[in-house]
Design an enzyme around this catalytic site. Structure first.
Site, mmCIF file in Angstrom:
data_model
loop_
_atom_site.group_PDB
_atom_site.id
_atom_site.type_symbol
_atom_site.label_atom_id
_atom_site.label_comp_id
_atom_site.label_asym_id
_atom_site.label_seq_id
_atom_site.Cartn_x
_atom_site.Cartn_y
_atom_site.Cartn_z
ATOM 1 N N LYS A 52 -56.831 -1.929 -2.975
ATOM 2 C CA LYS A 52 -55.743 -1.491 -3.497
ATOM 3 C C LYS A 52 -55.737 0.033 -3.231
ATOM 4 O O LYS A 52 -54.746 0.704 -2.863
ATOM 5 C CB LYS A 52 -55.366 -1.642 -5.080
ATOM 6 N N GLN A 96 -56.540 -4.102 -15.318
ATOM 7 C CA GLN A 96 -56.939 -5.402 -14.477
ATOM 8 C C GLN A 96 -57.678 -6.506 -15.253
ATOM 9 O O GLN A 96 -58.582 -6.167 -16.136
ATOM 10 C CB GLN A 96 -57.592 -4.784 -13.182
ATOM 11 N N ASP A 119 -47.496 -3.600 -13.730
ATOM 12 C CA ASP A 119 -47.591 -5.194 -13.313
ATOM 13 C C ASP A 119 -46.692 -5.988 -14.412
ATOM 14 O O ASP A 119 -46.753 -7.114 -14.191
ATOM 15 C CB ASP A 119 -48.962 -5.401 -13.394
#
Ligand code: NAP
Length: 284
Positions: A52, A96, A119
Protein backbone atom coordinates in the site's frame (compact mmCIF):
# COMPACT_ATOMS: atom_id res chain seq x y z
CA UNK A 1 -13.71 -20.19 -22.96
CA UNK A 2 -13.12 -18.85 -19.44
CA UNK A 3 -12.16 -15.20 -19.14
CA UNK A 4 -9.31 -14.71 -16.65
CA UNK A 5 -9.54 -11.22 -15.19
CA UNK A 6 -6.22 -9.46 -14.68
CA UNK A 7 -6.96 -7.36 -11.59
CA UNK A 8 -3.43 -5.97 -11.57
CA UNK A 9 -3.82 -4.49 -15.06
CA UNK A 10 -7.22 -3.01 -14.20
CA UNK A 11 -5.87 -1.61 -10.92
CA UNK A 12 -2.83 -0.10 -12.68
CA UNK A 13 -5.08 1.70 -15.14
CA UNK A 14 -7.38 2.91 -12.35
CA UNK A 15 -4.35 4.07 -10.31
CA UNK A 16 -3.26 6.24 -13.25
CA UNK A 17 -6.65 7.98 -13.18
CA UNK A 18 -6.32 8.49 -9.41
CA UNK A 19 -2.79 9.87 -9.88
CA UNK A 20 -4.05 12.46 -12.38
CA UNK A 21 -6.69 13.58 -9.87
CA UNK A 22 -4.10 13.67 -7.06
CA UNK A 23 -1.82 15.87 -9.23
CA UNK A 24 -4.76 18.15 -9.85
CA UNK A 25 -5.72 18.56 -6.16
CA UNK A 26 -2.08 19.09 -5.23
CA UNK A 27 -1.90 21.96 -7.72
CA UNK A 28 -4.76 23.48 -5.67
CA UNK A 29 -2.76 23.09 -2.43
CA UNK A 30 -4.38 19.89 -1.09
CA UNK A 31 -1.87 17.13 -0.24
CA UNK A 32 -3.73 13.85 0.44
CA UNK A 33 -2.27 12.00 3.43
CA UNK A 34 -3.13 8.54 4.77
CA UNK A 35 -2.30 7.25 8.28
CA UNK A 36 -2.11 3.45 8.66
CA UNK A 37 -2.22 1.69 12.03
CA UNK A 38 -0.95 -1.87 12.39
CA UNK A 39 -0.92 -3.96 15.55
CA UNK A 40 1.13 -7.11 16.07
CA UNK A 41 3.23 -9.16 13.70
CA UNK A 42 0.66 -10.62 11.29
CA UNK A 43 2.75 -11.27 8.17
CA UNK A 44 -0.12 -10.70 5.71
CA UNK A 45 -0.75 -7.24 7.16
CA UNK A 46 2.95 -6.41 7.15
CA UNK A 47 3.36 -7.43 3.48
CA UNK A 48 0.23 -5.58 2.37
CA UNK A 49 1.21 -2.45 4.31
CA UNK A 50 4.42 -2.27 2.27
CA UNK A 51 2.45 -2.75 -0.97
CA UNK A 52 0.00 0.00 0.00
CA UNK A 53 2.88 2.36 0.86
CA UNK A 54 4.54 1.68 -2.48
CA UNK A 55 1.33 2.33 -4.41
CA UNK A 56 0.67 5.53 -2.44
CA UNK A 57 4.16 6.74 -3.30
CA UNK A 58 3.60 6.03 -7.03
CA UNK A 59 0.31 7.92 -6.96
CA UNK A 60 1.68 10.83 -4.93
CA UNK A 61 -0.24 10.21 -1.71
CA UNK A 62 1.72 10.68 1.50
CA UNK A 63 1.52 7.92 4.11
CA UNK A 64 2.47 7.64 7.75
CA UNK A 65 2.68 4.29 9.53
CA UNK A 66 2.07 3.49 13.18
CA UNK A 67 3.07 -0.01 14.29
CA UNK A 68 2.31 -1.26 17.81
CA UNK A 69 3.19 -4.56 19.44
CA UNK A 70 0.52 -7.00 20.61
CA UNK A 71 0.62 -5.61 24.15
CA UNK A 72 -0.59 -2.14 23.15
CA UNK A 73 -3.31 -0.72 25.38
CA UNK A 74 -6.65 0.30 23.99
CA UNK A 75 -6.14 3.75 25.59
CA UNK A 76 -2.92 4.29 23.60
CA UNK A 77 -4.68 3.47 20.32
CA UNK A 78 -7.59 5.77 21.18
CA UNK A 79 -5.15 8.57 22.05
CA UNK A 80 -3.37 8.19 18.69
CA UNK A 81 -6.66 8.13 16.77
CA UNK A 82 -7.81 11.28 18.58
CA UNK A 83 -4.57 13.03 17.60
CA UNK A 84 -4.97 11.92 13.97
CA UNK A 85 -8.62 13.03 13.99
CA UNK A 86 -7.63 16.60 14.82
CA UNK A 87 -4.50 16.70 12.64
CA UNK A 88 -5.55 18.77 9.61
CA UNK A 89 -2.77 17.25 7.47
CA UNK A 90 -4.23 13.74 7.88
CA UNK A 91 -7.23 13.06 5.62
CA UNK A 92 -7.61 9.30 6.02
CA UNK A 93 -7.07 6.77 8.81
CA UNK A 94 -6.82 3.00 8.28
CA UNK A 95 -7.05 0.63 11.25
CA UNK A 96 -5.71 -2.67 9.91
CA UNK A 97 -7.12 -5.93 11.19
CA UNK A 98 -6.52 -8.36 12.76
CA UNK A 99 -6.36 -6.87 16.23
CA UNK A 100 -5.40 -8.95 19.28
CA UNK A 101 -8.59 -10.65 20.57
CA UNK A 102 -8.56 -8.72 23.87
CA UNK A 103 -9.07 -5.43 21.96
CA UNK A 104 -12.50 -4.49 20.64
CA UNK A 105 -12.15 -3.70 16.92
CA UNK A 106 -15.55 -1.98 16.94
CA UNK A 107 -14.71 0.34 19.85
CA UNK A 108 -11.40 1.33 18.36
CA UNK A 109 -12.56 1.77 14.77
CA UNK A 110 -15.50 3.87 15.97
CA UNK A 111 -13.04 6.34 17.51
CA UNK A 112 -12.05 7.29 13.94
CA UNK A 113 -13.80 10.43 12.72
CA UNK A 114 -16.23 9.04 10.06
CA UNK A 115 -14.95 11.77 7.73
CA UNK A 116 -11.46 10.21 7.94
CA UNK A 117 -12.67 6.58 7.93
CA UNK A 118 -10.93 5.44 4.74
CA UNK A 119 -12.18 1.82 4.80
CA UNK A 120 -15.77 2.73 5.68
CA UNK A 121 -15.78 0.61 8.81
CA UNK A 122 -17.22 2.97 11.41
CA UNK A 123 -20.78 2.18 12.41
CA UNK A 124 -21.89 5.46 10.81
CA UNK A 125 -20.39 4.67 7.40
CA UNK A 126 -21.64 1.07 7.54
CA UNK A 127 -25.11 2.38 8.38
CA UNK A 128 -24.96 4.79 5.44
CA UNK A 129 -24.13 1.91 3.09
CA UNK A 130 -26.89 -0.25 4.54
CA UNK A 131 -29.44 2.54 4.17
CA UNK A 132 -28.26 3.37 0.64
CA UNK A 133 -26.95 6.82 1.61
CA UNK A 134 -23.67 8.22 0.23
CA UNK A 135 -20.63 7.57 2.42
CA UNK A 136 -17.25 5.88 2.43
CA UNK A 137 -17.49 2.26 1.28
CA UNK A 138 -14.96 -0.46 2.22
CA UNK A 139 -12.15 -0.83 -0.33
CA UNK A 140 -12.28 -4.58 -1.11
CA UNK A 141 -16.03 -4.55 -1.94
CA UNK A 142 -15.51 -1.47 -4.15
CA UNK A 143 -12.75 -3.34 -5.99
CA UNK A 144 -15.06 -6.31 -6.56
CA UNK A 145 -17.85 -4.12 -7.93
CA UNK A 146 -15.40 -2.34 -10.26
CA UNK A 147 -14.34 -5.70 -11.74
CA UNK A 148 -17.93 -6.95 -12.03
CA UNK A 149 -18.83 -3.83 -14.00
CA UNK A 150 -16.00 -4.61 -16.43
CA UNK A 151 -17.11 -8.22 -16.90
CA UNK A 152 -20.87 -7.54 -17.15
CA UNK A 153 -22.65 -4.74 -18.95
CA UNK A 154 -25.35 -4.82 -16.27
CA UNK A 155 -25.44 -6.85 -13.05
CA UNK A 156 -29.00 -5.84 -12.11
CA UNK A 157 -31.16 -8.90 -11.52
CA UNK A 158 -28.23 -11.31 -11.41
CA UNK A 159 -28.04 -13.75 -8.51
CA UNK A 160 -24.90 -12.96 -6.50
CA UNK A 161 -23.86 -15.41 -3.80
CA UNK A 162 -21.29 -14.16 -1.27
CA UNK A 163 -19.58 -16.65 1.04
CA UNK A 164 -18.37 -14.91 4.23
CA UNK A 165 -20.15 -12.26 6.32
CA UNK A 166 -17.36 -10.23 7.96
CA UNK A 167 -18.06 -6.55 8.55
CA UNK A 168 -15.00 -5.64 6.46
CA UNK A 169 -15.75 -7.74 3.37
CA UNK A 170 -18.82 -10.01 3.08
CA UNK A 171 -21.52 -7.83 4.67
CA UNK A 172 -20.64 -4.53 2.95
CA UNK A 173 -20.13 -6.36 -0.34
CA UNK A 174 -23.53 -8.01 -0.17
CA UNK A 175 -25.08 -4.60 0.54
CA UNK A 176 -23.22 -2.99 -2.34
CA UNK A 177 -24.48 -5.74 -4.66
CA UNK A 178 -28.00 -5.25 -3.34
CA UNK A 179 -27.72 -1.50 -3.99
CA UNK A 180 -26.66 -2.45 -7.54
CA UNK A 181 -29.95 -4.40 -7.84
CA UNK A 182 -28.52 -7.92 -7.69
CA UNK A 183 -30.46 -10.66 -5.94
CA UNK A 184 -28.10 -11.44 -3.07
CA UNK A 185 -27.54 -14.53 -0.93
CA UNK A 186 -25.06 -14.21 1.93
CA UNK A 187 -23.59 -17.47 3.25
CA UNK A 188 -21.58 -18.20 6.39
CA UNK A 189 -20.32 -21.05 8.51
CA UNK A 190 -23.83 -21.99 9.71
CA UNK A 191 -25.30 -22.07 6.20
CA UNK A 192 -26.68 -25.39 5.01
CA UNK A 193 -26.47 -26.83 1.49
CA UNK A 194 -23.62 -24.48 0.60
CA UNK A 195 -22.69 -26.21 -2.66
CA UNK A 196 -26.28 -26.35 -3.88
CA UNK A 197 -26.88 -22.64 -3.19
CA UNK A 198 -23.56 -21.61 -4.74
CA UNK A 199 -24.44 -23.58 -7.85
CA UNK A 200 -27.41 -21.27 -8.45
CA UNK A 201 -25.15 -18.17 -8.54
CA UNK A 202 -24.58 -16.08 -11.66
CA UNK A 203 -21.86 -14.38 -9.63
CA UNK A 204 -20.09 -16.40 -6.92
CA UNK A 205 -17.83 -14.53 -4.52
CA UNK A 206 -15.70 -16.16 -1.85
CA UNK A 207 -14.41 -14.29 1.21
CA UNK A 208 -13.85 -17.19 3.58
CA UNK A 209 -10.09 -17.35 4.11
CA UNK A 210 -9.70 -21.07 3.43
CA UNK A 211 -7.43 -22.29 0.62
CA UNK A 212 -9.18 -24.07 -2.27
CA UNK A 213 -12.51 -23.95 -0.41
CA UNK A 214 -14.48 -23.46 -3.63
CA UNK A 215 -14.17 -26.16 -6.29
CA UNK A 216 -16.07 -26.87 -9.50
CA UNK A 217 -18.93 -28.51 -7.54
CA UNK A 218 -19.85 -25.01 -6.29
CA UNK A 219 -19.94 -23.37 -9.71
CA UNK A 220 -22.71 -23.12 -12.30
CA UNK A 221 -21.51 -23.43 -15.91
CA UNK A 222 -20.55 -19.98 -17.18
CA UNK A 223 -20.78 -18.24 -13.77
CA UNK A 224 -18.46 -15.39 -12.77
CA UNK A 225 -16.22 -16.40 -9.86
CA UNK A 226 -14.55 -13.74 -7.71
CA UNK A 227 -11.89 -14.86 -5.26
CA UNK A 228 -11.27 -12.43 -2.41
CA UNK A 229 -9.43 -14.91 -0.18
CA UNK A 230 -5.75 -14.39 0.54
CA UNK A 231 -4.26 -17.40 2.29
CA UNK A 232 -0.61 -17.47 3.16
CA UNK A 233 1.43 -20.50 2.07
CA UNK A 234 5.09 -21.23 2.72
CA UNK A 235 7.06 -23.46 0.33
CA UNK A 236 9.95 -25.81 1.18
CA UNK A 237 12.46 -22.95 0.87
CA UNK A 238 10.48 -20.86 3.35
CA UNK A 239 9.20 -18.44 0.67
CA UNK A 240 5.82 -16.89 1.41
CA UNK A 241 3.12 -16.67 -1.24
CA UNK A 242 -0.68 -16.28 -1.27
CA UNK A 243 -3.39 -18.52 -2.68
CA UNK A 244 -7.08 -17.84 -2.91
CA UNK A 245 -10.23 -19.54 -1.60
CA UNK A 246 -10.95 -20.90 -5.08
CA UNK A 247 -9.32 -24.00 -6.53
CA UNK A 248 -8.43 -22.08 -9.67
CA UNK A 249 -7.22 -24.97 -11.88
CA UNK A 250 -10.34 -26.97 -11.06
CA UNK A 251 -12.86 -24.13 -11.45
CA UNK A 252 -11.60 -22.68 -14.78
CA UNK A 253 -13.18 -25.62 -16.63
CA UNK A 254 -16.66 -24.48 -15.46
CA UNK A 255 -16.54 -20.71 -14.84
CA UNK A 256 -17.29 -18.08 -17.47
CA UNK A 257 -14.97 -15.53 -15.85
CA UNK A 258 -12.65 -15.77 -12.84
CA UNK A 259 -10.28 -13.60 -10.83
CA UNK A 260 -6.95 -15.24 -9.98
CA UNK A 261 -4.87 -14.94 -6.80
CA UNK A 262 -2.48 -13.18 -6.91
CA UNK A 263 -3.29 -10.33 -9.33
CA UNK A 264 -7.05 -10.41 -8.82
CA UNK A 265 -8.93 -8.47 -6.15
CA UNK A 266 -5.85 -7.62 -4.01
CA UNK A 267 -4.49 -4.85 -6.29
CA UNK A 268 -8.01 -3.44 -6.70
CA UNK A 269 -8.39 -3.14 -2.91
CA UNK A 270 -5.13 -1.20 -2.67
CA UNK A 271 -6.18 1.08 -5.54
CA UNK A 272 -9.50 1.81 -3.81
CA UNK A 273 -7.62 2.69 -0.62
CA UNK A 274 -5.99 5.47 -2.64
CA UNK A 275 -9.33 6.39 -4.24
CA UNK A 276 -10.98 6.72 -0.82
CA UNK A 277 -8.03 8.73 0.55
CA UNK A 278 -8.38 11.17 -2.34
CA UNK A 279 -12.14 11.35 -1.83
CA UNK A 280 -11.67 12.19 1.86
CA UNK A 281 -8.98 14.76 1.07
CA UNK A 282 -10.87 16.76 -1.48
CA UNK A 283 -14.49 16.14 -1.88
CA UNK A 284 -16.06 14.59 1.16
P1 NAP B 1 -13.19 -13.40 8.46
O1 NAP B 1 -13.51 -12.20 9.25
O2 NAP B 1 -12.41 -14.51 9.07
O3 NAP B 1 -14.56 -13.99 7.88
C1 NAP B 1 -14.62 -15.23 7.25
C2 NAP B 1 -16.05 -15.54 6.94
O4 NAP B 1 -16.08 -16.82 6.32
C3 NAP B 1 -16.97 -15.61 8.18
O5 NAP B 1 -18.16 -14.91 7.91
C4 NAP B 1 -17.24 -17.10 8.35
O6 NAP B 1 -18.53 -17.41 8.83
C5 NAP B 1 -17.13 -17.59 6.92
N1 NAP B 1 -16.78 -19.02 6.90
C6 NAP B 1 -15.78 -19.64 7.54
N2 NAP B 1 -15.82 -20.96 7.30
C7 NAP B 1 -16.90 -21.17 6.52
C8 NAP B 1 -17.49 -22.33 5.95
N3 NAP B 1 -16.97 -23.55 6.14
N4 NAP B 1 -18.60 -22.18 5.19
C9 NAP B 1 -19.13 -20.96 4.97
N5 NAP B 1 -18.62 -19.82 5.49
C10 NAP B 1 -17.51 -19.93 6.24
O7 NAP B 1 -12.37 -13.01 7.13
P2 NAP B 1 -12.40 -11.67 6.25
O8 NAP B 1 -11.68 -10.59 6.94
O9 NAP B 1 -13.75 -11.43 5.72
O10 NAP B 1 -11.46 -12.16 5.04
C11 NAP B 1 -11.79 -13.28 4.26
C12 NAP B 1 -10.64 -13.56 3.32
O11 NAP B 1 -10.49 -12.45 2.43
C13 NAP B 1 -9.29 -13.74 4.00
O12 NAP B 1 -8.54 -14.69 3.29
C14 NAP B 1 -8.65 -12.36 3.87
O13 NAP B 1 -7.24 -12.42 3.89
C15 NAP B 1 -9.15 -11.96 2.50
N6 NAP B 1 -9.17 -10.53 2.23
C16 NAP B 1 -8.72 -10.15 1.03
C17 NAP B 1 -8.76 -8.84 0.67
C18 NAP B 1 -8.28 -8.46 -0.69
O14 NAP B 1 -8.04 -7.31 -0.94
N7 NAP B 1 -8.16 -9.43 -1.61
C19 NAP B 1 -9.25 -7.88 1.55
C20 NAP B 1 -9.74 -8.30 2.79
C21 NAP B 1 -9.71 -9.63 3.12
P3 NAP B 1 -19.03 -17.01 10.34
O15 NAP B 1 -19.34 -15.55 10.28
O16 NAP B 1 -20.23 -17.85 10.55
O17 NAP B 1 -17.89 -17.32 11.25
Amino acid sequence: MVRIINGKEIADEFSQTIKSRVDEVKSRGVFPKLAMIRIGEDENTAIYTIKKEKLAQQIGIETVNYHFDNKVKSADLLKLINELNIDKKIHAILLQSPLPKRLSFRNIVNAINPEKDVDGLTTLNQGRLFSGEPGIIPCAPLGVLHILRIIHEDIAGMHAVVIGRSSTVGRPLSQLLLNANCTVTLLHSYSRNLEEICKTADILISAVGKPKFVDSNFVKKGATVIDIGLNKTINKNGDISFIGDVDFDNVISVAGAITPVPNGIGPMTAAYLMHNTLKLACCY
